[in-house]
Scaffold this active site. Structure first.
Site, PDB file in Angstrom:
ATOM      1  CB  CYS A  62     -35.922  13.373  12.245  1.00 35.99           C
ATOM      2  SG  CYS A  62     -35.203  12.087  13.280  1.00 35.99           S
ATOM      3  CB  CYS A 107     -33.841  15.670  19.868  1.00 36.91           C
ATOM      4  SG  CYS A 107     -34.623  16.427  18.410  1.00 36.91           S
ATOM      5  CB  CYS A 114     -32.532  17.078  11.491  1.00 34.79           C
ATOM      6  SG  CYS A 114     -31.511  17.413  12.942  1.00 34.79           S
ATOM      7  CB  CYS A 144     -18.999  18.451  11.920  1.00 36.78           C
ATOM      8  SG  CYS A 144     -19.784  19.400  10.620  1.00 36.78           S
ATOM      9  CE1 TYR A 183     -25.898   6.113   8.018  1.00 33.33           C
ATOM     10  CE2 TYR A 183     -25.679   8.378   8.753  1.00 33.33           C
ATOM     11  CZ  TYR A 183     -25.394   7.390   7.837  1.00 33.33           C
ATOM     12  OH  TYR A 183     -24.591   7.671   6.763  1.00 33.33           O
ATOM     13  CB  CYS A 220     -29.264  13.817  18.222  1.00 30.71           C
ATOM     14  SG  CYS A 220     -29.546  13.070  16.615  1.00 30.71           S
ATOM     15  CG  ASN A 271     -21.125  17.785  15.930  1.00 32.13           C
ATOM     16  OD1 ASN A 271     -21.170  16.856  16.719  1.00 32.13           O
ATOM     17  ND2 ASN A 271     -21.893  17.812  14.841  1.00 32.13           N
ATOM     18  N   GLY A 272     -22.998  20.629  14.922  1.00 31.96           N
ATOM     19  CA  GLY A 272     -24.408  20.921  15.205  1.00 31.96           C
ATOM     20  C   GLY A 272     -24.888  22.108  14.393  1.00 31.96           C
ATOM     21  N   GLY A 284     -17.951  13.211   8.854  1.00 29.00           N
ATOM     22  CA  GLY A 284     -17.815  14.254   7.850  1.00 29.00           C
ATOM     23  C   GLY A 284     -16.675  13.948   6.920  1.00 29.00           C
TER      24      GLY A 284
HETATM   25  P1  5GP Z   1     -32.214   7.173   1.233  1.00 33.95           P
HETATM   26  O1  5GP Z   1     -31.814   6.620  -0.085  1.00 33.95           O
HETATM   27  O2  5GP Z   1     -33.489   6.636   1.763  1.00 33.95           O
HETATM   28  O3  5GP Z   1     -32.202   8.680   1.186  1.00 33.95           O
HETATM   29  O4  5GP Z   1     -31.038   6.809   2.254  1.00 33.95           O
HETATM   30  C1  5GP Z   1     -31.177   5.793   3.201  1.00 33.95           C
HETATM   31  C2  5GP Z   1     -29.800   5.307   3.581  1.00 33.95           C
HETATM   32  O5  5GP Z   1     -28.994   6.406   3.965  1.00 33.95           O
HETATM   33  C3  5GP Z   1     -29.790   4.328   4.743  1.00 33.95           C
HETATM   34  O6  5GP Z   1     -29.101   3.163   4.327  1.00 33.95           O
HETATM   35  C4  5GP Z   1     -29.033   5.020   5.858  1.00 33.95           C
HETATM   36  O7  5GP Z   1     -28.051   4.147   6.432  1.00 33.95           O
HETATM   37  C5  5GP Z   1     -28.348   6.163   5.212  1.00 33.95           C
HETATM   38  N1  5GP Z   1     -28.461   7.395   6.004  1.00 33.95           N
HETATM   39  C6  5GP Z   1     -29.294   7.696   7.011  1.00 33.95           C
HETATM   40  N2  5GP Z   1     -29.075   8.921   7.487  1.00 33.95           N
HETATM   41  C7  5GP Z   1     -28.072   9.437   6.769  1.00 33.95           C
HETATM   42  C8  5GP Z   1     -27.378  10.676   6.805  1.00 33.95           C
HETATM   43  O8  5GP Z   1     -27.642  11.564   7.627  1.00 33.95           O
HETATM   44  N3  5GP Z   1     -26.387  10.815   5.886  1.00 33.95           N
HETATM   45  C9  5GP Z   1     -26.060   9.859   4.982  1.00 33.95           C
HETATM   46  N4  5GP Z   1     -25.075  10.086   4.124  1.00 33.95           N
HETATM   47  N5  5GP Z   1     -26.689   8.683   4.935  1.00 33.95           N
HETATM   48  C10 5GP Z   1     -27.683   8.474   5.810  1.00 33.95           C
HETATM   49 MG    MG Z   2     -26.954   2.682   5.347  1.00 29.81          MG
END
Ligand code: 5GP
Ligand code: MG
Length: 504
Positions: free
Chosen positions: A484, A481, A427, A22, A277, A271, A131-132, A48
């Site tokens: 994943c 970490c 995770c 978050c 990402y 993390c 957050n966490g 979030g």
């Molecule tokens: P997939 O369709 O493989 O489940 O989602 C991959 C996509 O989700 C990637 O484009 C990546 O940028 C995005 N993504 C990676 N981690 C997360 C996350 O924790 N939350 C969300 N909403 N998107 C994520």
């Molecule tokens: Mg993406």
């Protein structure tokens, strides 16, 4: 629709999906504390989007400990929840505030789980924004319930409040330390005890938290991009295991009172997915620019999995916007360094206004979602050797549907490169990954060829764990970490605890 904490009682005794990753803000000593918090939350919206809330208080400098905390929170984006200016200007008055953005969790619309949480107890009022994810929630909740505690929410975060209220220690400060020394897992926290602001980070420093100054005021934020919008100057990160108390004692020496948690691990474990990402590229996280790390990830990805190209047939490198833009720039740099003719091209366009969508029955939901979110620039893609850069593959749905979509624009070759290793394990510390049964890499035992086949790419290359780790700083106690990717978790997780096990 808006709610305050006490407006609804929990539906059941289950623990809901724990609070995921978050965004949090704390402000101390600014006349417009809730306004600053609002702006900060706005720039942390990427952390979030499900719900948002602010608690504020007017300082009394210790003379009137019963000063009231004010709270407003509700589901939706920051601008939606606080759409009426009177909420900030008239309700949430005061010079101390904390705020929280809640990460979207599938199907969970329990209003009572929206943060910050606030309670009255024998020594005043307590509020918390977290957050966490904690990893010993189950046993802590059981113990607390056995001794009579009634939980108002179904989250892991609420245990902070009960542990503090029930502590036998003498001062509020010691009670908070007691509570923090009891929980395990990932937490970056802002709390308010009446008009005291508390900021804390778990001993491993799994989630980020930084400190800034805005004139005479102090601000605390998940990422530095929030300091920028508040025009606050970055001072430093809250150190792993550090707890800071901003209160009237600062009148004498100007600095917050500093305490340390009991656990002092040999190394910290940030993390690494924050770099890959989650964090914004304009933020400084774990004392490093996210942009810099993300470019590096792209660059080493090109070294590990190049796609050949020359002047007659250049490689068109296209990011899956926006999360992979920076990695794509790095990938091109890494390719060019090897003498490959490669360039960044804008071949995928993202629609930013998808919001909450109505999808007609019978349509494949994910496919409509991907089509609503992305489209190709056909003139750019047609007949080209295309490399798609994405930061990660989780379930694999996005990649598979996106590749179908891009193929309609007739690229000659379609290569996929991922700026992280295969995600093999869930995770327990807050990233919103599903259980292993839904992770495409785990389902294929990490076999890249099988994953390539499933998503339909001509070739597929993931960054290795070694190359990923070579892209980040290892100075001092800094470690990461990588649970994943490797299944190795730095903080013990309660037996059988999975990310989704508490879903009601
Ligand atoms: P997939 O369709 O493989 O489940 O989602 C991959 C996509 O989700 C990637 O484009 C990546 O940028 C995005 N993504 C990676 N981690 C997360 C996350 O924790 N939350 C969300 N909403 N998107 C994520
Ligand atoms: Mg993406």
């Amino acid at each position: 629709m808006h709610c305050t904490l006490n407006s609804r009682l929990p539906q059941n005794e289950e623990i809901d999906k724990p609070q995921s990753n978050c965004g949090i803000i704390g402000v101390y000593g600014a006349a417009n504390a809730s306004t600053l918090t609002y702006y900060g939350l706005h720039s942390l919206q990427h952390r979030g989007q499900e719900a948002s809330g602010i608690v504020s208080c007017q300082r009394t400098n210790g003379s009137n400990p019963s000063s009231k905390l004010r709270i407003f929170k509700g589901p939706g984006l920051v601008t939606e929840v606080f759409s009426d200016p009177a909420i900030i200007n008239e309700l949430l008055v005061g010079d101390v505030a904390i705020g929280h953005n809640r990460y979207s969790t599938t199907g969970s619309d329990n209003l009572e789980n929206i943060q910050p949480f606030m309670v009255n107890y024998r020594d005043g009022q307590l509020a918390v924004a977290h957050n966490g994810n904690l990893t010993n929630t189950r046993s802590l909740r059981r113990k607390l319930q056995e001794s009579g505690t009634i939980f108002q929410t179904s989250t892991d975060t609420e245990v902070f409040l009960h542990l503090t209220a029930r502590s036998k220690a003498e001062t509020p400060e010691d009670r908070i330390m007691d509570a923090l020394n009891t929980v395990r897992g990932a937490y970056s926290l802002v709390m308010m005890h009446d008009d005291t602001l508390i900021a804390a980070r778990d001993p491993h420093g799994i989630r980020p938290l930084c400190i800034g100054r805005q004139g005479d005021a102090w601000v605390v934020a998940s990422e530095t991009c929030a300091l920028d919008i508040m025009q606050a100057e970055y001072v430093r990160d809250v150190a792993p295991g550090e707890v800071l108390f901003f209160d009237h004692r600062m009148d004498t020496n100007g600095e917050p009172v500093q305490r340390w948690l009991d656990e002092k691990p040999e190394q910290h474990h940030h993390c690494i997915f924050e770099y890959i990402y989650f964090s914004r590229p304009d933020s400084r996280v774990f004392e490093e620019n996210v942009d810099k790390v993300r470019r590096k990830l792209g660059k080493v990805l090109a070294e590990e999995h190049p796609v050949d190209g020359d002047a007659d047939d250049p490689v068109f490198v296209m990011a899956v916007p926006d999360s992979s833009n920076t990695a794509a720039v790095g990938f091109v740099r890494g390719a060019v360094k090897q003498g490959i003719e490669a360039r960044v091209e804008i071949g995928l366009i993202r629609n930013h206004y998808i919001g909450r969508t109505f999808i007609q029955p019978g349509q494949e939901k994910r496919e409509v979602k991907v089509r609503m979110k992305f489209n190709t620039v056909k003139g750019v893609v047609e007949g080209r050797k295309v490399v798609i850069i994405d930061d990660s593959i989780v379930r694999g749905t996005t990649s598979r549907l996106l590749i179908n979509l891009i193929r309609e624009a007739n690229p000659r070759e379609l290569h996929v490169r991922i700026s992280s290793p295969p995600i093999m394990s869930p995770c327990p510390y807050g990233m919103d990954f599903p259980s292993a049964s839904e992770l495409i890499a785990a389902q294929n035992d990490g076999d890249v060829e099988k994953i390539r086949e499933e998503i339909g790419a001509d070739t597929l290359g993931y960054l290795s764990v070694e190359k990923m780790l070579s892209s980040v700083s290892h100075e001092g106690k800094r470690s990461y970490c990588t649970g994943c990717f490797t299944g190795s978790y730095p903080v013990p997780v309660e037996e059988n605890m999975r990310k989704d096990e508490h879903e009601a």
